[in-house]
Design an enzyme around this catalytic site. Structure first.
Site, PDB file in Angstrom:
ATOM      1  N   SER A 194       1.075  -1.347  -0.149  1.00  0.00           N
ATOM      2  CA  SER A 194      -0.144   0.223  -0.309  1.00  0.00           C
ATOM      3  C   SER A 194       1.027   1.608   0.192  1.00  0.00           C
ATOM      4  O   SER A 194       0.425   2.337  -0.254  1.00  0.00           O
ATOM      5  CB  SER A 194      -0.831   0.125   1.141  1.00  0.00           C
ATOM      6  OG  SER A 194      -0.172  -0.103   2.511  1.00  0.00           O
ATOM      7  N   HIS A 222      -5.202  -4.317  -1.213  1.00  0.00           N
ATOM      8  CA  HIS A 222      -5.035  -3.596  -1.977  1.00  0.00           C
ATOM      9  C   HIS A 222      -5.568  -3.925  -3.931  1.00  0.00           C
ATOM     10  O   HIS A 222      -4.900  -3.662  -4.656  1.00  0.00           O
ATOM     11  CB  HIS A 222      -3.503  -2.944  -2.149  1.00  0.00           C
ATOM     12  CG  HIS A 222      -3.825  -2.095  -0.773  1.00  0.00           C
ATOM     13  ND1 HIS A 222      -4.167  -0.849  -0.841  1.00  0.00           N
ATOM     14  CD2 HIS A 222      -3.867  -2.083   0.701  1.00  0.00           C
ATOM     15  CE1 HIS A 222      -4.250  -0.425   0.669  1.00  0.00           C
ATOM     16  NE2 HIS A 222      -3.864  -1.415   1.080  1.00  0.00           N
ATOM     17  N   LYS A 252     -11.588  -1.324   1.078  1.00  0.00           N
ATOM     18  CA  LYS A 252     -10.825  -0.249  -0.178  1.00  0.00           C
ATOM     19  C   LYS A 252     -11.734  -0.783  -1.684  1.00  0.00           C
ATOM     20  O   LYS A 252     -12.680   0.197  -1.732  1.00  0.00           O
ATOM     21  CB  LYS A 252      -9.495  -1.060  -0.489  1.00  0.00           C
ATOM     22  CG  LYS A 252      -9.269  -0.872   1.154  1.00  0.00           C
ATOM     23  CD  LYS A 252      -7.702  -1.678   0.945  1.00  0.00           C
ATOM     24  CE  LYS A 252      -6.729  -1.505   2.461  1.00  0.00           C
ATOM     25  NZ  LYS A 252      -8.022  -1.944   3.569  1.00  0.00           N
TER      26      LYS A 252
END
Length: 405
Positions: A194, A222, A252
């Site tokens: 990240s 991610h 996310k």
């Protein structure tokens, strides 16, 4: 009496003196293209304008404002309730949870999936439940993985970031130790990191693990929703059958909250019984589960992922054309600055031009590698990308961080 308490004021002063003190700044999102504005009638010190473009969110597909996703949450709340009310093992299990887990398993090519109240809980619960003797962990792995290694009480061997050769050498050295043949080994890595935007060399990692009989666990926090058919890097590289534990988050790209683990039937049954962060936590709220289900459906069956990658390419090309060093090879575009003071000044400069992209500094990243973490969303329009680039050029020129053209 001798004071054995804690000097919290001194601790906070030390953080302030080192430019490391962080604070919360409430925001209201007001458009699906990624704008934030101050809540009505209140001040928002992080923003100098009433509206600003956000290039800092993990809401990669921009689905937190999508009407279909919002409707799914409303319907779940109306039909099932706003909360699970108990652990999934008591009365907190619903068909909304089961539908999400079915869809996650299908997307990840796994026999079964299990959702947790957070990604952090998923990593902690899974690593500790497996009870490995030795864990091989990338040096830049997320804090939840690091904490999971600590709680598991396993011997942890840290290998150089994204370095499959270093991993293999450490596997080999460990294999030469007396009693190594009786140990259980778990190899854990993020797929997309990240703060660096780097992508782990998963095929080489699987090769190394298989050579020594280790299990592989990949954190796709991610990456979930952004790659092949809404899956992650594991799916994009065709490694589903070689990764034993696929973990990810719902908070996310999937615009919700929570985490999940996908794998074999036996793995999930083990976690249902032994993952303490699952067993002893109230189940994920039904609206959160329904939100993630709808977002995953959109990620799998629309062109929204293509729009994200088009924005990533445009933004990367523009930043690099200014002479800025952009790290990584994913949707996360860290602009390396180096000095923490310069990074803070650059972040402030782009914020003054109505673009939010925060400075990331030690201890989150190593000393001398402070950066601006720039992240586009699928819902940013082309003019938003241009506005972001213009803000960086103007702020960078002002600070002498961009060489004259």
């Amino acid at each position: 009496m001798e004071d054995r308490g804690f000097d919290l004021e001194d601790r906070l002063r030390s953080l302030e003196d080192a430019d490391l003190k962080r604070s919360l700044s409430p925001v209201d999102r007001v458009a699906e293209r990624g704008y934030f504005a101050p809540p009505s009638g209140s001040e928002l010190p992080v923003l100098d304008s009433t509206e600003a473009l956000v290039f800092a969110s993990n809401n990669y597909l921009g689905l937190t404002d999508d009407q279909r996703v919002e409707n799914a949450a409303r319907q779940a709340a109306a039909t099932v309730g706003t909360g699970a009310g108990a652990s999934r093992l008591v009365t907190g299990d619903t068909m909304v949870h089961r539908d999400l887990e079915r869809q996650l398993a299908e997307t990840k090519g796994a026999e079964r999936a299990l959702v947790f109240s957070s990604g952090y809980a998923a990593n902690l619960g899974t690593i500790t439940a497996l009870e490995p003797d030795v864990i091989f962990s990338d040096e830049y792995n997320h804090a939840s993985i690091i904490d999971g290694c600590r709680l598991a009480g396993a011997e942890t061997v840290v290998y150089d970031h994204c370095d499959a050769a270093d991993l293999r050498s450490k596997l080999e050295r460990r294999a030469d130790r007396d009693g190594a043949s009786d140990e259980s080994w778990l190899l854990v890595t993020d797929s997309v990191f990240s703060m660096d935007g780097t992508v782990a060399p998963l095929e080489a990692i699987c090769d190394a693990a298989e050579a020594y009989g280790a299990w592989v666990m990949v954190d796709e926090a991610h990456a979930t929703g952004l790659y092949a058919n809404g899956g992650g890097v594991v799916q994009a590289e065709g490694l589903t059958d070689r990764v034993h534990v696929q973990m990810g988050t719902l908070s996310k790209a999937l615009a919700s909250q929570g985490g999940y683990v996908a794998g074999s039937e036996e793995l999930i049954e083990c976690l249902v019984n032994d993952a303490r962060s699952f067993v002893f936590s109230t189940g994920l709220t039904p609206p959160a589960a329904a939100t993630a289900s709808e977002a995953l459906h959109i990620a799998r069956h629309s062109d929204i992922r293509d729009r994200l990658w088009e924005n990533v390419s445009h933004l990367r090309d523009g930043l690099e054309s200014m002479g800025l060093e952009v790290l990584g090879d994913s949707q996360i575009l860290p602009v390396l600055v180096g000095d923490r003071t310069d990074a803070l000044a650059l972040a402030e400069g782009v914020r003054e031009r109505n673009v939010v992209a925060p400075a990331i500094r030690p201890p989150t990243v190593p000393e001398g590698t402070s950066r601006i973490r720039v992240v586009p969303m699928a819902t940013h329009e082309r003019e938003d990308i241009v506005a972001c680039l213009e803000a960086f050029r103007a702020a960078g020129d002002e600070l002498g961080l961009i060489e004259p053209q």
